[in-house]
Design a protein around this motif. Structure first.
Motif, PDB file in Angstrom:
ATOM      1  N   MET A 112      14.082 -32.769 -13.388  1.00  0.00           N
ATOM      2  CA  MET A 112      12.708 -32.308 -13.181  1.00  0.00           C
ATOM      3  C   MET A 112      12.688 -31.073 -12.271  1.00  0.00           C
ATOM      4  N   PRO A 113      11.666 -30.210 -12.417  1.00  0.00           N
ATOM      5  CA  PRO A 113      11.560 -29.049 -11.524  1.00  0.00           C
ATOM      6  C   PRO A 113      11.538 -29.484 -10.062  1.00  0.00           C
ATOM      7  N   HIS A 114      12.345 -28.808  -9.248  1.00  0.00           N
ATOM      8  CA  HIS A 114      12.488 -29.180  -7.844  1.00  0.00           C
ATOM      9  C   HIS A 114      12.976 -27.975  -7.059  1.00  0.00           C
ATOM     10  N   GLU A 115      12.983 -28.110  -5.731  1.00  0.00           N
ATOM     11  CA  GLU A 115      13.620 -27.118  -4.873  1.00  0.00           C
ATOM     12  C   GLU A 115      14.709 -27.813  -4.077  1.00  0.00           C
ATOM     13  N   HIS A 132      26.848 -24.816 -22.115  1.00  0.00           N
ATOM     14  CA  HIS A 132      25.768 -24.004 -21.543  1.00  0.00           C
ATOM     15  C   HIS A 132      24.638 -24.905 -21.090  1.00  0.00           C
ATOM     16  N   THR A 133      23.692 -24.347 -20.380  1.00  0.00           N
ATOM     17  CA  THR A 133      22.375 -24.951 -20.212  1.00  0.00           C
ATOM     18  C   THR A 133      21.355 -23.846 -20.041  1.00  0.00           C
ATOM     19  N   LEU A 134      20.093 -24.221 -20.109  1.00  0.00           N
ATOM     20  CA  LEU A 134      18.996 -23.284 -19.867  1.00  0.00           C
ATOM     21  C   LEU A 134      18.284 -23.761 -18.607  1.00  0.00           C
ATOM     22  N   LEU A 135      18.338 -22.940 -17.571  1.00  0.00           N
ATOM     23  CA  LEU A 135      17.729 -23.270 -16.287  1.00  0.00           C
ATOM     24  C   LEU A 135      16.348 -22.623 -16.248  1.00  0.00           C
ATOM     25  N   ASP A 136      15.312 -23.443 -16.090  1.00  0.00           N
ATOM     26  CA  ASP A 136      13.934 -22.965 -16.120  1.00  0.00           C
ATOM     27  C   ASP A 136      13.373 -22.860 -14.707  1.00  0.00           C
ATOM     28  N   LEU A 159      10.215 -18.150 -16.166  1.00  0.00           N
ATOM     29  CA  LEU A 159      11.344 -17.573 -16.888  1.00  0.00           C
ATOM     30  C   LEU A 159      12.473 -18.587 -16.942  1.00  0.00           C
ATOM     31  N   SER A 160      13.503 -18.235 -17.703  1.00  0.00           N
ATOM     32  CA  SER A 160      14.700 -19.071 -17.786  1.00  0.00           C
ATOM     33  C   SER A 160      15.943 -18.207 -17.575  1.00  0.00           C
ATOM     34  N   LEU A 161      17.037 -18.862 -17.246  1.00  0.00           N
ATOM     35  CA  LEU A 161      18.350 -18.241 -17.184  1.00  0.00           C
ATOM     36  C   LEU A 161      19.293 -19.038 -18.079  1.00  0.00           C
ATOM     37  N   ILE A 183      15.800 -28.424 -15.583  1.00  0.00           N
ATOM     38  CA  ILE A 183      16.466 -28.363 -16.884  1.00  0.00           C
ATOM     39  C   ILE A 183      15.747 -29.330 -17.819  1.00  0.00           C
ATOM     40  N   GLN A 184      15.301 -28.839 -18.961  1.00  0.00           N
ATOM     41  CA  GLN A 184      14.650 -29.701 -19.941  1.00  0.00           C
ATOM     42  C   GLN A 184      15.666 -30.668 -20.544  1.00  0.00           C
TER      43      GLN A 184
END
Length: 235
Positions: A112-115, A132-136, A159-161, A183-184
């Motif tokens: 889940m989105p976090h800091e 790979h992964t897609l970091l959102d 955005l994503s990386l 990460i989804q």
């Protein structure tokens, strides 16, 4: 306050210009042989080293960071080597990384989105292995906007990386301290123009990538480290 990351000038070519400050994305930071050796070491760890969560499992090396400080543990040589290599880039403003979190993500698993919070030096570095992964990245929920429009995860997405195997990702400044990242939990990633580092990865917009099992090494510096003998002396 000192600058969180005194990156050497020759790494400026790895800055992701289409993202907020500051992202360094270094493809092929390690070789295929190094990737294979690291994966072997991760999976050779005793079962007791793994912590199973609902959406992934992880290993904690160097100690357990807590608000009052981390009870430091010696890093194994196979991790220390990469902590020193990353630290030599200036990633931690002259300090040496002393903590590594190993996360295993199978296809369909995410976070889940976090800091990452204030327990660490305000820079995070990640080596990716296996897939790979897609970091959102997302704006945090703003109290000022609560009464205006519902703040969904989708509306806060920025955005994503794309993070490829064997790469090194360095985040600092707003990308570390202000934005949330996640990460989804999916099996496939469709790449759009909102993937800020797409050019550096060699992947074209519109491509779809299938995830495999990814192991990430999150390498950080914990500023406050306590010694065991000091704790034993307390009453």
């Amino acid at each position: 306050m000192e600058h969180p990351c005194s990156i050497f000038e020759d790494l400026e070519r790895y800055v992701v210009r289409d993202a907020p400050p500051t992202v360094y994305y270094i493809p092929d930071f390690i070789t295929e042989d190094e990737e294979s050796q690291l994966l072997q070491q991760v999976y050779k760890a005793p079962k007791t080293k793994w912590t199973q969560l609902s959406n992934r499992r992880l290993q904690n090396w160097g100690g357990l960071p807590r608000p009052k400080g981390m009870l430091g543990e010696k890093l194994p040589d196979w991790l220390l080597k990469y902590c020193e290599r990353i630290s030599a880039l200036g990633a931690f403003a002259g300090k040496t990384a002393n903590h590594v979190l190993v996360n295993e993500y199978k296809p369909g698993e995410g976070i889940m989105p976090h800091e990452d919070g204030p327990l660490y030096h305000p820079t995070v570095t990640t080596i990716s292995l296996g897939s790979h992964t897609l970091l959102d990245f997302y704006r945090p929920i703003s109290a000022q906007e609560l009464d205006e429009v519902p703040q969904t995860e989708e509306s806060r997405y920025l955005l994503s990386l794309l993070v490829r195997p064997r790469s090194l990702l360095i985040l600092q400044d707003d990308m570390y301290q202000r934005l949330l990242h996640g990460i989804q939990g999916t099996h496939h990633d469709s790449l759009t123009e909102r993937v800020a580092n797409l050019l550096a990865t060699g992947v074209l917009p519109g491509a779809t990538l299938t995830r495999g099992t990814r192991v990430s090494l999150t390498v950080r510096h914990v500023p406050i480290v306590m010694r065991a003998n000091l704790l034993l002396g307390r009453k």
